[in-house]
Design an enzyme around this catalytic site. Structure first.
Site, PDB file in Angstrom:
ATOM      1  N   GLU A  49     -11.274   6.466 -11.164  1.00  0.00           N
ATOM      2  CA  GLU A  49      -9.923   6.760 -10.689  1.00  0.00           C
ATOM      3  C   GLU A  49      -9.167   7.648 -11.680  1.00  0.00           C
ATOM      4  OE1 GLU A  49      -8.480   6.383  -7.881  1.00  0.00           O
ATOM      5  OE2 GLU A  49     -10.115   5.278  -6.948  1.00  0.00           O
ATOM      6  N   LEU A  92     -12.780  19.006 -18.009  1.00  0.00           N
ATOM      7  CA  LEU A  92     -12.284  18.225 -16.877  1.00  0.00           C
ATOM      8  C   LEU A  92     -10.787  18.401 -16.672  1.00  0.00           C
ATOM      9  CD1 LEU A  92     -13.379  16.346 -14.713  1.00  0.00           C
ATOM     10  CD2 LEU A  92     -12.987  14.418 -16.238  1.00  0.00           C
ATOM     11  N   TYR A  94      -6.432  18.288 -17.782  1.00  0.00           N
ATOM     12  CA  TYR A  94      -5.400  17.262 -17.918  1.00  0.00           C
ATOM     13  C   TYR A  94      -5.775  16.310 -19.052  1.00  0.00           C
ATOM     14  CZ  TYR A  94      -4.121  19.142 -13.393  1.00  0.00           C
ATOM     15  OH  TYR A  94      -3.769  19.996 -12.383  1.00  0.00           O
ATOM     16  N   CYS A 209     -10.335  16.574  14.304  1.00  0.00           N
ATOM     17  CA  CYS A 209      -9.569  15.544  15.004  1.00  0.00           C
ATOM     18  C   CYS A 209     -10.392  14.830  16.076  1.00  0.00           C
ATOM     19  CB  CYS A 209      -8.326  16.165  15.633  1.00  0.00           C
ATOM     20  SG  CYS A 209      -7.179  16.880  14.419  1.00  0.00           S
ATOM     21  N   CYS A 212     -11.996  11.767  14.627  1.00  0.00           N
ATOM     22  CA  CYS A 212     -11.141  10.831  13.888  1.00  0.00           C
ATOM     23  C   CYS A 212     -10.993   9.517  14.643  1.00  0.00           C
ATOM     24  CB  CYS A 212      -9.770  11.459  13.648  1.00  0.00           C
ATOM     25  SG  CYS A 212      -8.639  10.372  12.738  1.00  0.00           S
TER      26      CYS A 212
END
Length: 368
Positions: A49, A92, A94, A209, A212
């Site tokens: 994460e 990577l 940041y 769509c 979905c």
């Protein structure tokens, strides 16, 4: 009396779709794995994460494999040298994430006995973990009912409910809708299902769509172009900052490098010497800003876009005597440049001055 058929709840539809179409990801416990009794590893969930923040899944896979190979547990990562962690993170982006990653690992290992807190509140008390990351870890690693709202989920929710409020102002309302939609029994799978739905079906451009599972209740479908959602506030034009970078090479081909200060942009990373640009001010762009006297030759410019500004660096190159005293730094052989904590902007600067700077490392990798 014939009983009316039950209409499936949106969460049920999403979970049924996820059970069939989930992505297999190296940090994920898929529904078939869960059926075999495998449980998520909070360390791997947390690591993925943090890496995935503002980064693509494809870019993260190799870094995730590298980190979990070198540091299989949070305690291993906590005990690692900070410099090694920064080197492994290089490219990577940041980089504050990498510094907080190390601090968080240390907090979990040395203050929590190597065990991650299992609640959003406990997770948010750790370094570098904000609202989204805490919710994601709580749901995915510990199956807590948490409203997980990343960019993919925002897109799904904004289209499903035809939300007209632009981002970021729409986030609180979106989070409330996700919270109401999240089931109590499979919140972790539901969070990952919504992420997969946004990543593979409800995409920014040309969403599929027809495939979905929520197309029967989507308020945008058939009424307006889904690509217009989520609504976004007008972007402010990014300021342009100027600076210079100086690439010194000796007779052996070694490049002079130094380490940036621990705080601020790219803190703790490796760099070639440069002028004092920041996100707010320009640096000198001419050879007068060079770190030491040499025959500096201009060799073009490079541009790099950060989150809040665009940087344009004038690049200078010089050949200097072998292992010359050149200030506070060191000489790095070309063959080992990729092992240094060089952020992308510094790699651009080096390549501009020395086009083959990283080719030898690539050749060695290809032979292995």
């Amino acid at each position: 009396m014939t009983q009316a058929p039950r209409i499936a709840a949106p969460a049920d539809l999403v979970l049924a779709w996820y059970d069939r179409h989930h992505r297999d990801l190296p940090w994920r416990v898929s529904p078939p794995m869960a059926a075999r009794g495998i449980r998520p590893d909070p360390y791997r969930v947390w690591l993925s994460e943090v890496m995935l923040q503002q980064t693509t899944v494809q870019a993260v896979k190799a870094y995730f494999a590298l980190f979990t190979g070198r540091w299989p547990t949070v305690t291993d990562l906590a005990k690692a040298a900070t410099e090694d962690v920064m080197k492994s993170w290089a490219g990577l982006g940041y980089y504050a994430r990498a510094r907080n990653l190390k601090k968080c690992a240390e907090a979990v290992a040395f203050e929590h006995g190597g065990v991650f807190p299992d609640s959003e509140a406990g997770l948010k008390a750790l370094p570098g973990i904000g609202d989204y990351t805490a919710a994601a870890i709580a749901a995915i690693a510990f199956n807590r009912k948490s409203a997980v709202l990343d960019g993919n989920v925002e897109r799904v929710i904004s289209r499903l409910h035809a939300i007209e409020t632009p981002l970021p102002a729409a986030k609180p309302g979106m989070r409330a809708l996700v919270d109401a939609m999240t089931p109590a029994d499979r919140p972790g799978d539901f969070a990952q299902a919504m992420m997969d739905l946004g990543a593979t079906i409800c995409t920014p451009r040309r969403p599929a769509c027809a495939l979905c599972p929520l197309n029967g209740t989507c308020r945008v479908l058939g009424r307006e172009d889904p690509e217009l959602y989520p609504r976004k506030a007008a972007k402010k034009e990014k300021p342009v900052r100027l600076g210079a970078a100086f690439v010194a090479e000796d007779e052996t081909g070694a490049i002079f490098l130094r380490k940036r200060g621990e705080t601020g942009l790219l803190g703790g990373m490796t760099e070639v010497p440069g002028s004092g640009w920041t996100a707010r001010i320009d640096g000198e762009t001419g050879p007068a800003a060079a770190p030491f006297a040499a025959d500096w030759q201009a060799c073009g410019t490079v541009t790099h876009v950060f989150t809040h500004f665009e940087l344009r660096l004038s690049i200078y190159r010089s050949m200097v005597p072998h292992r010359a005293e050149a200030g506070d730094g060191w000489w790095q052989a070309k063959e080992t440049l990729d092992g240094e904590a060089l952020p992308t902007v510094m790699k651009k600067a080096i390549r501009q001055a020395v086009p083959d700077a990283f080719s030898r490392q690539q050749e060695l990798s290809n032979r292995q």
